[in-house]
Design an enzyme around this catalytic site. Structure first.
Site, PDB file in Angstrom:
ATOM      1  N   ASN A   1      49.800 -17.666 -23.188  1.00 21.02           N
ATOM      2  CA  ASN A   1      50.358 -16.576 -22.400  1.00 21.02           C
ATOM      3  C   ASN A   1      50.056 -15.251 -23.088  1.00 21.02           C
ATOM      4  OD1 ASN A   1      52.338 -15.951 -20.080  1.00 21.02           O
ATOM      5  ND2 ASN A   1      53.031 -14.719 -21.807  1.00 21.02           N
TER       6      ASN A   1
ATOM      7  N   ARG B   1      12.337  10.187   3.751  1.00 18.65           N
ATOM      8  CA  ARG B   1      13.588  10.569   4.420  1.00 18.65           C
ATOM      9  C   ARG B   1      14.843  10.056   3.723  1.00 18.65           C
ATOM     10  NH1 ARG B   1      13.706   9.116  10.298  1.00 18.65           N
ATOM     11  NH2 ARG B   1      12.163   7.513   9.857  1.00 18.65           N
TER      12      ARG B   1
ATOM     13  N   ASP C   1      11.434  -2.773   3.321  1.00 15.47           N
ATOM     14  CA  ASP C   1      12.554  -1.923   3.743  1.00 15.47           C
ATOM     15  C   ASP C   1      13.307  -2.507   4.934  1.00 15.47           C
ATOM     16  OD1 ASP C   1      10.789  -1.546   5.806  1.00 15.47           O
ATOM     17  OD2 ASP C   1      10.658   0.631   5.607  1.00 15.47           O
TER      18      ASP C   1
ATOM     19  N   ALA D   1       4.943  -0.098  -0.273  1.00 17.28           N
ATOM     20  CA  ALA D   1       4.254   1.009  -0.940  1.00 17.28           C
ATOM     21  C   ALA D   1       4.735   2.371  -0.481  1.00 17.28           C
ATOM     22  CB  ALA D   1       2.746   0.893  -0.704  1.00 17.28           C
ATOM     23  N   GLY D   2       5.415   2.379   0.666  1.00 20.54           N
ATOM     24  CA  GLY D   2       5.765   3.659   1.288  1.00 20.54           C
ATOM     25  C   GLY D   2       6.672   4.514   0.419  1.00 20.54           C
TER      26      GLY D   2
ATOM     27  N   GLY E   1       6.292   0.354  17.610  1.00 21.42           N
ATOM     28  CA  GLY E   1       5.117  -0.183  18.292  1.00 21.42           C
ATOM     29  C   GLY E   1       5.582  -1.100  19.426  1.00 21.42           C
TER      30      GLY E   1
ATOM     31  N   GLY F   1      -2.175   2.839   5.422  1.00 23.45           N
ATOM     32  CA  GLY F   1      -1.641   2.152   6.599  1.00 23.45           C
ATOM     33  C   GLY F   1      -1.316   0.693   6.301  1.00 23.45           C
ATOM     34  N   THR F   2      -0.633   0.071   7.267  1.00 19.23           N
ATOM     35  CA  THR F   2      -0.126  -1.280   7.032  1.00 19.23           C
ATOM     36  C   THR F   2      -1.234  -2.330   6.925  1.00 19.23           C
ATOM     37  OG1 THR F   2       0.344  -1.321   9.411  1.00 19.23           O
ATOM     38  CG2 THR F   2       2.216  -0.969   7.956  1.00 19.23           C
TER      39      THR F   2
END
Ligand code: UD1
Ligand code: CA
Length: 451
Positions: free
Chosen positions: A359, A15, A105, A10-11, A140, A80-81
């Site tokens: 040919n 960048r 990703d 979803a992000g 993390g 959030g995740t």
């Protein structure tokens, strides 16, 4: 084991600095998301839920394009995740088995690694995929006590002491579906980012008396793409892996570092791939075929003992039977070349069928496009197409037929016939010398006038 995938995608991917949703950027010819799906489906997953958000429609279309049964849910807003995983729960209501959470990703995770997680699940309620980071940066951190994973702490929330931990969270988690969704529902957002962290489920699980552990993999597998630089690094890593695999499979690569594979390239044993060859998606090359230097192939099939290139281009729908030769500066699109047919120099063969042993002379072109529609050219077996023949489709040249060099062929040529479609030659004796004398005299006169 009954397994379902939940892929977080979803992000925004700010960048990447792109109009395209991050997970749709291609790696080895397929969107990042497809790589995550392929790794998951290698486990025989029964279901796949993709959590979309930014560019949801385009992401869903790409996912279904690869697997019709993929379910897409929309996470809006993105909190959030853990919140993302929670969005997948209704789609998996009644599902009895394990869920593996993947990131859209993170394309380089190997199926073997996911299998190791499944194996570890036999002993523990939750299995997290970790890696020893050379530079742990903002990942993390996995807080372990022996083999037990006690909790995961996000960089932003970590103490200085915790930040020295180098065992990091990849984001991949495996747990029983019911357990996972129960835990996710208990996650709050009282942290530095005010987000619902999926990572919080470990501490909650431990407090409930559930067990958790970590399986580790090579850091290269967990590379998540956030920038174009990371995308380029992932492409390089993919190519390194694909080259090694091809060599191991018995393919000769004369200069491995110059050969580029797609996510689905299939090459048979004892095929030879020369220098600077690029494979787009959808290519199969059979055993003993040779792809010579500087060739570009996509969506095509090359049979045993066929040779392609140097400098050849095979486009989607090119089907080369056994012992076919396609030489330099030849482009083939949507065309079937039967056994032993040859097009050795400077040709365009599109929307055509070429019979066995025929040919195709240098410079021959199938004129397949009238500006609006595409038309088919059929050439029989054992035909001889003279150099620089224009085959204006739709047209058929029969078995054992010939066309004269430089012909423009607009009507069908029967079996065994010779077709000539060019202006008859005119010869004027002495005329060349006369003409040159005349021109030289004119030039001399002009020079005199100018001086
Ligand atoms: C996450 C992990 C971190 C881990 C790192 C590995 C959490 C809280 N942190 O951090 O421990 O080391 O990944 O790369 O899980 N996503 C959604 N919806 C959301 C938020 C994220 O679908 O609301 C998706 C993103 O598109 C992305 C993935 O989840 O594919 C990870 O999100 P991201 O924001 O990149 O997490 P990190 O901060 O990198
Ligand atoms: Ca990330």
């Amino acid at each position: 084991m009954n397994t379902a995938l939940v892929i977080l995608a979803a992000g925004m991917g700010t960048r990447m600095n792109s109009e395209l949703p991050k997970v749709l950027h291609p790696l080895a010819g397929a969107p990042l998301l497809i790589h995550a799906m392929k790794a998951g489906f290698a486990l025989d997953a029964r279901a796949c839920v993709i959590v979309t958000g930014h560019g949801a429609e385009a992401v869903a279309a790409a996912a279904r394009d690869w697997n019709e049964d993929a379910t897409c849910v929309v996470q809006e807003p993105q909190l959030g995740t853990a919140h993302a995983v929670a969005q997948a729960a209704p789609a998996l209501a009644g599902f009895d088995g394990d869920v593996i959470v993947l990131y859209g990703d993170t394309p380089l995770i190997r199926a073997e690694t996911l299998e190791a997680m499944q194996e570890a699940r036999k002993a523990d309620d939750i299995v997290v995929l970790g890696f020893h980071a050379a530079d742990p940066g903002r990942y993390g951190r996995l807080v372990m006590a022996g083999d037990t994973l006690e909790r995961i702490v996000e960089f932003k929330d970590a103490t200085d002491q915790e930040r020295t931990i180098t065992l990091c969270n990849s984001g991949v988690i495996a747990a029983d579906a019911k357990t996972l969704f129960d835990l996710v529902a208990a996650v709050g957002n009282d942290n530095a980012a005010s987000e619902y962290y999926l990572t919080d489920i470990i501490a909650i699980a431990r407090a409930r008396g559930l067990s958790a552990t970590a399986v580790t993999c090579d850091e290269a597998e967990t590379l998540g793409i956030n920038t174009r630089t990371e995308l380029a690094q992932a492409e390089a890593a993919f190519q390194t892996r694909a080259r090694a695999q091809a060599l191991e499979d018995g393919v000769t690569l004369l200069a491995p570092d110059t050969v580029y594979f797609a996510h689905d390239t299939v090459i048979g044993r004892d095929a030879v791939i020369e220098q600077n060859v690029v494979f787009g998606p959808g290519v199969t090359v059979e055993s003993g075929a040779r792809i010579r230097a500087f060739s570009h192939l996509e969506g095509c099939h090359v049979s045993q003992r066929a040779t392609v290139g140097p400098y050849a281009r095979l486009r989607p729908g090119a089907e080369l039977s056994e012992d076919v030769h396609v030489g330099n500066f030849v482009e083939i699109k949507n065309a079937l070349l039967h056994e032993g047919a040859k097009a050795n120099h400077l040709s365009y063969i599109g929307d055509a069928t070429i019979g066995a042993g025929s040919n195709i002379g240098a410079g021959t072109i199938t004129c397949n496009y009238d500006g609006v529609m595409k038309h088919h050219t059929e050439i029989g077996r054992g035909a001889f197409i003279g150099s620089n023949t224009m085959l204006v489709a739709p047209v058929r040249v029969g078995n054992d037929a010939m066309t004269g060099s430089g012909s423009v062929i607009t009507t069908d040529v029967p079996d065994g016939a010779l077709a000539l479609g060019r202006a008859p030659q005119v010869v004027k004796p002495g005329m060349a010398v006369k003409l040159m004398d005349l021109l030289r005299a004119r030039k001399a006169k002009k020079n005199k006038e100018n001086n």
